[in-house]
Design a protein around this motif. Structure first.
Motif, PDB file in Angstrom:
ATOM      1  N   GLU A 192       0.784  -1.123  -0.129  1.00 41.84           N
ATOM      2  CA  GLU A 192      -0.030   0.020   0.162  1.00 41.84           C
ATOM      3  C   GLU A 192       0.875   1.072   0.012  1.00 41.84           C
ATOM      4  O   GLU A 192       0.543   2.093  -0.675  1.00 41.84           O
ATOM      5  CB  GLU A 192      -0.820   0.059   1.394  1.00 41.84           C
ATOM      6  CG  GLU A 192      -1.902  -0.887   1.270  1.00 41.84           C
ATOM      7  CD  GLU A 192      -2.876  -0.963   2.520  1.00 41.84           C
ATOM      8  OE1 GLU A 192      -2.457  -0.314   3.341  1.00 41.84           O
ATOM      9  OE2 GLU A 192      -3.805  -2.000   2.427  1.00 41.84           O
ATOM     10  N   PHE A 193       1.876   1.108   0.836  1.00 45.69           N
ATOM     11  CA  PHE A 193       2.733   2.236   0.767  1.00 45.69           C
ATOM     12  C   PHE A 193       3.357   2.704  -0.530  1.00 45.69           C
ATOM     13  O   PHE A 193       3.526   3.662  -0.996  1.00 45.69           O
ATOM     14  CB  PHE A 193       4.030   1.875   2.099  1.00 45.69           C
ATOM     15  CG  PHE A 193       5.013   3.251   2.107  1.00 45.69           C
ATOM     16  CD1 PHE A 193       4.603   4.488   2.841  1.00 45.69           C
ATOM     17  CD2 PHE A 193       6.291   3.001   1.705  1.00 45.69           C
ATOM     18  CE1 PHE A 193       5.360   5.551   3.122  1.00 45.69           C
ATOM     19  CE2 PHE A 193       7.198   4.099   1.775  1.00 45.69           C
ATOM     20  CZ  PHE A 193       6.563   5.309   2.425  1.00 45.69           C
ATOM     21  N   LEU A 252       1.021   4.229  -3.195  1.00 46.44           N
ATOM     22  CA  LEU A 252       0.780   5.727  -2.597  1.00 46.44           C
ATOM     23  C   LEU A 252       1.878   6.222  -3.014  1.00 46.44           C
ATOM     24  O   LEU A 252       1.809   7.433  -3.652  1.00 46.44           O
ATOM     25  CB  LEU A 252       0.552   5.650  -1.077  1.00 46.44           C
ATOM     26  CG  LEU A 252      -0.859   5.237  -0.550  1.00 46.44           C
ATOM     27  CD1 LEU A 252      -0.891   5.230   0.891  1.00 46.44           C
ATOM     28  CD2 LEU A 252      -1.817   6.089  -1.135  1.00 46.44           C
ATOM     29  N   GLN A 253       3.312   6.018  -2.828  1.00 47.13           N
ATOM     30  CA  GLN A 253       4.491   6.718  -3.379  1.00 47.13           C
ATOM     31  C   GLN A 253       4.262   6.853  -4.781  1.00 47.13           C
ATOM     32  O   GLN A 253       4.644   7.885  -5.264  1.00 47.13           O
ATOM     33  CB  GLN A 253       5.545   5.837  -2.819  1.00 47.13           C
ATOM     34  CG  GLN A 253       5.873   6.329  -1.575  1.00 47.13           C
ATOM     35  CD  GLN A 253       7.404   5.718  -1.269  1.00 47.13           C
ATOM     36  OE1 GLN A 253       7.609   4.355  -1.708  1.00 47.13           O
ATOM     37  NE2 GLN A 253       8.123   6.259  -0.298  1.00 47.13           N
ATOM     38  N   ARG A 291       1.593   7.052  -6.812  1.00 48.85           N
ATOM     39  CA  ARG A 291       0.702   7.673  -7.179  1.00 48.85           C
ATOM     40  C   ARG A 291       1.074   9.212  -6.860  1.00 48.85           C
ATOM     41  O   ARG A 291       1.046  10.187  -7.731  1.00 48.85           O
ATOM     42  CB  ARG A 291      -0.565   7.862  -6.319  1.00 48.85           C
ATOM     43  CG  ARG A 291      -1.365   6.246  -6.641  1.00 48.85           C
ATOM     44  CD  ARG A 291      -2.413   6.429  -5.648  1.00 48.85           C
ATOM     45  NE  ARG A 291      -3.814   5.768  -6.190  1.00 48.85           N
ATOM     46  CZ  ARG A 291      -4.782   5.694  -5.622  1.00 48.85           C
ATOM     47  NH1 ARG A 291      -4.787   5.718  -4.395  1.00 48.85           N
ATOM     48  NH2 ARG A 291      -5.640   5.039  -6.153  1.00 48.85           N
ATOM     49  N   VAL A 292       1.786   9.514  -5.680  1.00 53.30           N
ATOM     50  CA  VAL A 292       2.255  10.919  -5.446  1.00 53.30           C
ATOM     51  C   VAL A 292       3.622  11.408  -6.438  1.00 53.30           C
ATOM     52  O   VAL A 292       3.270  12.340  -7.095  1.00 53.30           O
ATOM     53  CB  VAL A 292       2.781  10.882  -3.924  1.00 53.30           C
ATOM     54  CG1 VAL A 292       3.474  12.190  -3.791  1.00 53.30           C
ATOM     55  CG2 VAL A 292       1.575  10.890  -3.226  1.00 53.30           C
ATOM     56  N   LYS A 343       1.325  14.508   6.273  1.00 50.13           N
ATOM     57  CA  LYS A 343       2.448  13.542   5.816  1.00 50.13           C
ATOM     58  C   LYS A 343       3.283  13.070   6.891  1.00 50.13           C
ATOM     59  O   LYS A 343       3.545  11.814   7.018  1.00 50.13           O
ATOM     60  CB  LYS A 343       3.244  14.096   4.716  1.00 50.13           C
ATOM     61  CG  LYS A 343       4.288  13.354   3.948  1.00 50.13           C
ATOM     62  CD  LYS A 343       4.878  13.886   2.749  1.00 50.13           C
ATOM     63  CE  LYS A 343       5.940  12.992   2.168  1.00 50.13           C
ATOM     64  NZ  LYS A 343       6.544  13.613   1.116  1.00 50.13           N
ATOM     65  N   LYS A 392       3.230   5.110   9.899  1.00 44.21           N
ATOM     66  CA  LYS A 392       3.941   3.898   9.199  1.00 44.21           C
ATOM     67  C   LYS A 392       5.133   3.331   9.941  1.00 44.21           C
ATOM     68  O   LYS A 392       5.377   2.185   9.890  1.00 44.21           O
ATOM     69  CB  LYS A 392       4.342   4.034   7.771  1.00 44.21           C
ATOM     70  CG  LYS A 392       3.090   4.549   7.001  1.00 44.21           C
ATOM     71  CD  LYS A 392       2.411   3.246   6.297  1.00 44.21           C
ATOM     72  CE  LYS A 392       1.243   3.660   5.278  1.00 44.21           C
ATOM     73  NZ  LYS A 392       0.700   2.535   5.074  1.00 44.21           N
TER      74      LYS A 392
END
Length: 143
Positions: A55-56, A59-60, A62-63, A84, A91
């Protein structure tokens, strides 16, 4: 009469040795059950850790590629983004806790392996004693 008393005493000793061995086996089985439970917990924690890492990573990505709709999203760049930082702290904390749990499980597994080896040695010693006692009983009864 003296031989009968010796035999009875020897039988009592052998029975006591067997009871001790049975108790040792029961303890080892309990440790083994605990070990199996820890292995299952370890596997679950590993799966959870992999899920969180995945998941991390998503997300990374996507950003990193700017995955947002500029018509609905306004981007404000902050050097110390509290959200953030909070997410990252969470995390890191989860990762640290999972690593600690993993280390504990590994330690428990090592301890279980040690116990298993001790139990095997004990069982071998008990077996050798029983064989030796049987042999001495056979030689004394034939003599």
């Amino acid at each position: 009469e003296n031989r009968d008393a010796q035999r009875i005493e020897r039988i009592k000793q052998l029975e006591e040795a067997l009871r001790d061995r049975d108790e040792s086996l029961r303890e080892a089985q309990a440790q083994l059950a605990k070990s199996d439970s820890l292995k299952q917990q370890h596997a679950k924690l590993q799966q959870h850790l992999q899920k969180v890492e995945h998941e991390f990573a998503v997300l990374q990505r996507r950003v990193g590629r700017g995955d947002f709709d500029p018509t609905h999203t306004k981007v404000v760049h902050m050097t110390l983004n509290p959200a953030k930082k909070s997410a990252m702290d969470k995390k890191h904390k989860e990762t640290r806790e999972l690593q600690e749990q993993l280390d504990k499980v590994r330690g428990d597994l090592e301890a279980e392996r040690g116990l298993r080896l001790q139990l095997q040695k004990l069982a071998e010693q008990q077996e050798q004693k029983v064989v030796a006692l049987s042999a001495s009983s056979s030689s004394s009864s034939s003599g």
